[in-house]
Motif scaffolding. Sequence first.
Motif, PDB file in Angstrom:
ATOM      1  N   LYS A 207       0.823  -1.221   0.000  1.00  0.00           N
ATOM      2  CA  LYS A 207       0.000   0.000   0.000  1.00  0.00           C
ATOM      3  C   LYS A 207       0.857   1.272   0.000  1.00  0.00           C
ATOM      4  N   VAL A 208       2.192   1.129   0.070  1.00  0.00           N
ATOM      5  CA  VAL A 208       3.075   2.310   0.137  1.00  0.00           C
ATOM      6  C   VAL A 208       2.996   3.085  -1.188  1.00  0.00           C
ATOM      7  N   PRO A 209       2.665   4.392  -1.125  1.00  0.00           N
ATOM      8  CA  PRO A 209       2.431   5.167  -2.346  1.00  0.00           C
ATOM      9  C   PRO A 209       3.590   5.129  -3.355  1.00  0.00           C
ATOM     10  N   SER A 210       4.833   5.223  -2.864  1.00  0.00           N
ATOM     11  CA  SER A 210       5.951   5.279  -3.813  1.00  0.00           C
ATOM     12  C   SER A 210       6.145   3.958  -4.558  1.00  0.00           C
ATOM     13  N   CYS A 211       5.610   2.875  -4.028  1.00  0.00           N
ATOM     14  CA  CYS A 211       5.737   1.585  -4.710  1.00  0.00           C
ATOM     15  C   CYS A 211       4.697   1.426  -5.823  1.00  0.00           C
ATOM     16  N   GLN A 212       3.628   2.216  -5.755  1.00  0.00           N
ATOM     17  CA  GLN A 212       2.492   2.000  -6.666  1.00  0.00           C
ATOM     18  C   GLN A 212       2.862   2.063  -8.160  1.00  0.00           C
ATOM     19  N   PRO A 213       3.520   3.158  -8.598  1.00  0.00           N
ATOM     20  CA  PRO A 213       3.795   3.230 -10.039  1.00  0.00           C
ATOM     21  C   PRO A 213       4.707   2.099 -10.511  1.00  0.00           C
ATOM     22  N   VAL A 214       5.599   1.655  -9.627  1.00  0.00           N
ATOM     23  CA  VAL A 214       6.499   0.556  -9.997  1.00  0.00           C
ATOM     24  C   VAL A 214       5.685  -0.726 -10.162  1.00  0.00           C
ATOM     25  N   LEU A 215       4.863  -1.032  -9.159  1.00  0.00           N
ATOM     26  CA  LEU A 215       4.148  -2.311  -9.154  1.00  0.00           C
ATOM     27  C   LEU A 215       3.069  -2.371 -10.238  1.00  0.00           C
ATOM     28  N   ALA A 216       2.599  -1.201 -10.657  1.00  0.00           N
ATOM     29  CA  ALA A 216       1.584  -1.178 -11.722  1.00  0.00           C
ATOM     30  C   ALA A 216       2.118  -1.817 -13.002  1.00  0.00           C
ATOM     31  N   GLU A 217       3.441  -1.806 -13.142  1.00  0.00           N
ATOM     32  CA  GLU A 217       4.067  -2.347 -14.365  1.00  0.00           C
ATOM     33  C   GLU A 217       4.477  -3.814 -14.213  1.00  0.00           C
ATOM     34  N   ALA A 218       4.249  -4.398 -13.049  1.00  0.00           N
ATOM     35  CA  ALA A 218       4.753  -5.756 -12.792  1.00  0.00           C
ATOM     36  C   ALA A 218       4.119  -6.769 -13.740  1.00  0.00           C
ATOM     37  N   PRO A 219       4.836  -7.832 -14.057  1.00  0.00           N
ATOM     38  CA  PRO A 219       4.244  -8.884 -14.898  1.00  0.00           C
ATOM     39  C   PRO A 219       2.979  -9.428 -14.246  1.00  0.00           C
ATOM     40  N   ARG A 220       2.007  -9.779 -15.076  1.00  0.00           N
ATOM     41  CA  ARG A 220       0.707 -10.183 -14.545  1.00  0.00           C
ATOM     42  C   ARG A 220       0.461 -11.676 -14.675  1.00  0.00           C
ATOM     43  N   LEU A 221       0.107 -12.268 -13.550  1.00  0.00           N
ATOM     44  CA  LEU A 221      -0.240 -13.689 -13.544  1.00  0.00           C
ATOM     45  C   LEU A 221      -1.445 -13.958 -14.452  1.00  0.00           C
ATOM     46  N   LEU A 222      -2.366 -12.990 -14.505  1.00  0.00           N
ATOM     47  CA  LEU A 222      -3.569 -13.184 -15.328  1.00  0.00           C
ATOM     48  C   LEU A 222      -3.233 -13.503 -16.774  1.00  0.00           C
ATOM     49  N   GLU A 223      -2.102 -12.967 -17.238  1.00  0.00           N
ATOM     50  CA  GLU A 223      -1.715 -13.213 -18.631  1.00  0.00           C
ATOM     51  C   GLU A 223      -0.900 -14.488 -18.769  1.00  0.00           C
ATOM     52  N   ARG A 224      -0.654 -15.175 -17.650  1.00  0.00           N
ATOM     53  CA  ARG A 224       0.186 -16.371 -17.680  1.00  0.00           C
ATOM     54  C   ARG A 224      -0.528 -17.575 -17.059  1.00  0.00           C
ATOM     55  N   LEU A 225      -1.839 -17.508 -16.950  1.00  0.00           N
ATOM     56  CA  LEU A 225      -2.584 -18.621 -16.347  1.00  0.00           C
ATOM     57  C   LEU A 225      -2.513 -19.860 -17.226  1.00  0.00           C
ATOM     58  N   CYS A 226      -2.526 -21.038 -16.576  1.00  0.00           N
ATOM     59  CA  CYS A 226      -2.605 -22.286 -17.331  1.00  0.00           C
ATOM     60  C   CYS A 226      -4.028 -22.417 -17.883  1.00  0.00           C
TER      61      CYS A 226
END
Length: 417
Positions: A207-226
């Motif tokens: 929930k730390v504000p400075s982490c938000q823009p970074v984490l928004a770009e993280a790879p998404r499990l939703l696009e890698r589901l089996c």
Amino acid sequence: MKINGVKGMNDILPAAVGRWQEIEQVAREVFALHGYREVRTPVVEPYALYARGVGEATDIVTKEMYVFEDKGEEKLALRPEGTAGTVRAYIEHGAHVEGPQKWFYVGPMFRRERPQKGRYRQFHQIGVEAFGIAEPDIDVEQIAMLADLFRRLGVAPVVHVNSVGDAACRPAYLEELRGWLRERAAVLCADCRERTERNPLRVLDCKVPSCQPVLAEAPRLLERLCDGCRAHFAAVRQGLDDLGVAYQVNPRLVRGLDYYVRTAYEFTSDALGSQSAVAGGGRYDGLVETLGGQPTPGIGFGMGEERLALILEAAGRPVPRTVPEVFFVSADDTGRREAMRRAAELRRAGVACDLDARGGKLARQFKQAERVGARYAVVIGGNEASSGQAKLKDMATREEAPVALSGLVARFRPTPA
Ligand code: ATP
Ligand code: MG
């Protein structure tokens, strides 16, 4: 010496309890309509149940749990959540032989957190667990049921859904995510850096504000589901669409524990400020086995009653209050005897009524009638008791009319439903 209650553990006084009663009543009605039955388990369980069932590495178990030795015999804990105890009871009583089970619970939970708005050390959860159904229709039914519960209370939190994958697709993703996070360690908070190693999925939850823009770009499990997880998630979404349940797909919604698979969901409200989640749910197909039962799929949610109460308050929903229909006011002893008899008669007929058992001045009795919110006062004056007559006063309009004491039951008896 005056002794106060424990910090973070609240009294719910009669003036406020109507809120809790309404929430619980609506929940019970909604659950009954969906075939969920109540289970009541102890508030104390073996510490080992939570170490195993909630996870030794979670904040709940390492930092928040009240743990004590029972006179040197066994290490016990006050329950911090409802799922582990419910699963223990399900296994211990061999409930699986009766086919799929839909259970709910209501009660206090304990977490030693820093008390603040929406966060307490004793709070109350209403939760459900559905055992024995791997198919997505139960996920849909459960999410729709929770949405219905809120709708009946006149509020509409935002529904977030996600898939956290399963043993087939998550491990590879976790490695990819961990590598990606390590590369960005310098711009993430200390918690994120530590979780990158221990439980990288939880980083997405930061929930730390400075982490938000970074984490928004993280790879998404939703696009890698089996394939299995992708089909399951598609069916959940389709089912919610079919039932007209509005939701958002939130790729960063996670449940931090290994046994959580596939569907994760959360209900949030702006009314809560930073403690925005009012309910969290998810599928935990590995949990029953982890706790020593047969492999059994499961899905459930836990909802915080205090946070729901805050949402209802912010929405301006009045606190329901039970008030007497009739308050007897009597001028003298003869009147009081008559009032006691008539009150008993009315109560037997199902009419809520009250009187000031102190007796005393009429003005003080009227004051009490106002305080308790009575709709009508029945005033039995000096000569009225013997004549069988009294005065009926509408407390809101102040209008008065004569009334026969023998006609009170007929006048006030609730019309049968
Ligand atoms: P948070 O991120 O706010 O700490 P959580 O992930 O710990 O929540 P869960 O364990 O999923 O919460 O519990 C389900 C619900 O129980 C929450 O959505 C919330 O409404 C309520 N809840 C959890 N902890 C507390 C608490 N300390 N005080 C009041 N309500 C709580
Ligand atoms: Mg918490």
